[in-house]
Design an enzyme around this catalytic site. Structure first.
Site, short mmCIF file in Angstrom:
data_model
loop_
_atom_site.label_atom_id
_atom_site.label_comp_id
_atom_site.label_asym_id
_atom_site.label_seq_id
_atom_site.Cartn_x
_atom_site.Cartn_y
_atom_site.Cartn_z
N GLU A 115 -5.77 1.78 5.43
CA GLU A 115 -6.36 0.84 4.48
C GLU A 115 -7.85 0.62 4.74
O GLU A 115 -8.29 0.62 5.89
CB GLU A 115 -5.65 -0.53 4.59
N GLU A 180 -4.57 -0.31 -5.18
CA GLU A 180 -3.66 -1.44 -5.40
C GLU A 180 -4.36 -2.62 -6.08
O GLU A 180 -5.45 -3.03 -5.67
CB GLU A 180 -3.07 -1.89 -4.05
#
Ligand code: KIV
Length: 269
Positions: A115, A180
């Protein structure tokens, strides 16, 4: 047959959408493979869905390795991506690489996911070692303490920054990107700009593929659903089955004759 990175690239080029679903153990992986889903993500969301934590922050490298090995046994013919958990990328470059090597080597996954927009040099070093990396941009749940669970890229500046970050990831050698909780027009723009596949979650229909969480899709032990989740099945029905079992035990109805070994070994009972 396990799809290759080049197969996934060809799917993007042919405008064939890529399906991805999380799996965390042997039975869920078996089901995902049986459903012919293109790729599996062993997400660190397992911290919440399987381990009962309130975020992904508590998940460790050992947790990820343990669960990925089970997934690999359940889905030997599916392309598997595994998450680098919180704190394993971004603190110390050499330690980051040691973590990546350990996860990639021991999990049996085909790629690792990490991430944040700060992982450019990590991607470059992993690529040099032969480790395929999937960066995750937009809402990054490991940063919940700072960004919360809210849509990202909502202003023009933030959207431009995300496009630039995505391009940096591709240039560094990323094989795929997870995006996302961003506006759908931004996700479409990023998907069109990049040559690598962009897999969206809460990013609209314009990405090259979609990923959802197994437990959300099947309503399995989940109390709250994000706006972007669609429920396709209902494992909550399992509770009724368990209640029935409990009742039958109490009423001496289970086990019945058909579930009993009847060979006589004592003369009297
Ligand atoms: O951990 C996970 O399941 C994920 C998906 C939400 C993309 O990162």
């Amino acid at each position: 047959m396990v799809k290759t990175i080049s197969d996934l690239l060809t799917m993007k080029q042919n405008k064939e959408k890529i399906s991805m679903l999380t799996a965390y153990d042997y039975p869920s992986a078996k089901q995902v493979e049986a459903a012919h889903i293109d790729t599996i993500l062993v997400g660190d969301s397992l911290g919440m869905t399987v381990l009962g934590y309130d975020s992904t922050v508590q998940v460790t490298l050992d947790d990820m390795i343990h669960h990925s090995k089970a997934v690999k046994r359940g889905a030997p013919n599916t392309f598997i991506v595994v998450d680098m958990p919180f704190g394993t990328v971004g603190s110390n470059p050499d330690q980051d690489i040691a973590n990546a090597v350990q996860l990639y080597q021991q999990s049996g996954a085909h790629a690792i996911k990490a991430e944040g927009a700060h992982i450019e040099s990590f991607i470059i070093r992993c690529k040099a070692l032969g480790i395929p990396v999937v960066p995750h941009l937009g809402l990054t749940p490991q940063s919940v303490g700072i960004m919360g669970y809210k849509m990202q890229g909502a202003s023009t500046e933030a959207a431009q920054q995300l496009v630039a970050d995505a391009q940096r990831m591709e240039q560094a050698g990323a094989i795929m990107l997870v995006l996302e909780a961003v506006p759908s027009d931004l996700a479409r723009k990023i998907s069109k700009t990049l040559t690598i596949p962009v897999i969206g979650i809460g990013a609209g229909v314009g990405t090259d593929g979609q990923v959802l969480v197994y437990h959300d899709v099947l309503n399995y032990g989940v109390d709250r659903h994000a706006k972007f989740v669609k429920q396709y099945g209902d494992f909550a029905i399992g509770v009724e089955a368990l209640q029935q079992y409990h009742t039958e035990v109490k009423k001496h109805e289970f086990p019945s004759v058909e579930h009993t070994y009847k060979k006589k070994v004592w003369d009297e009972e």
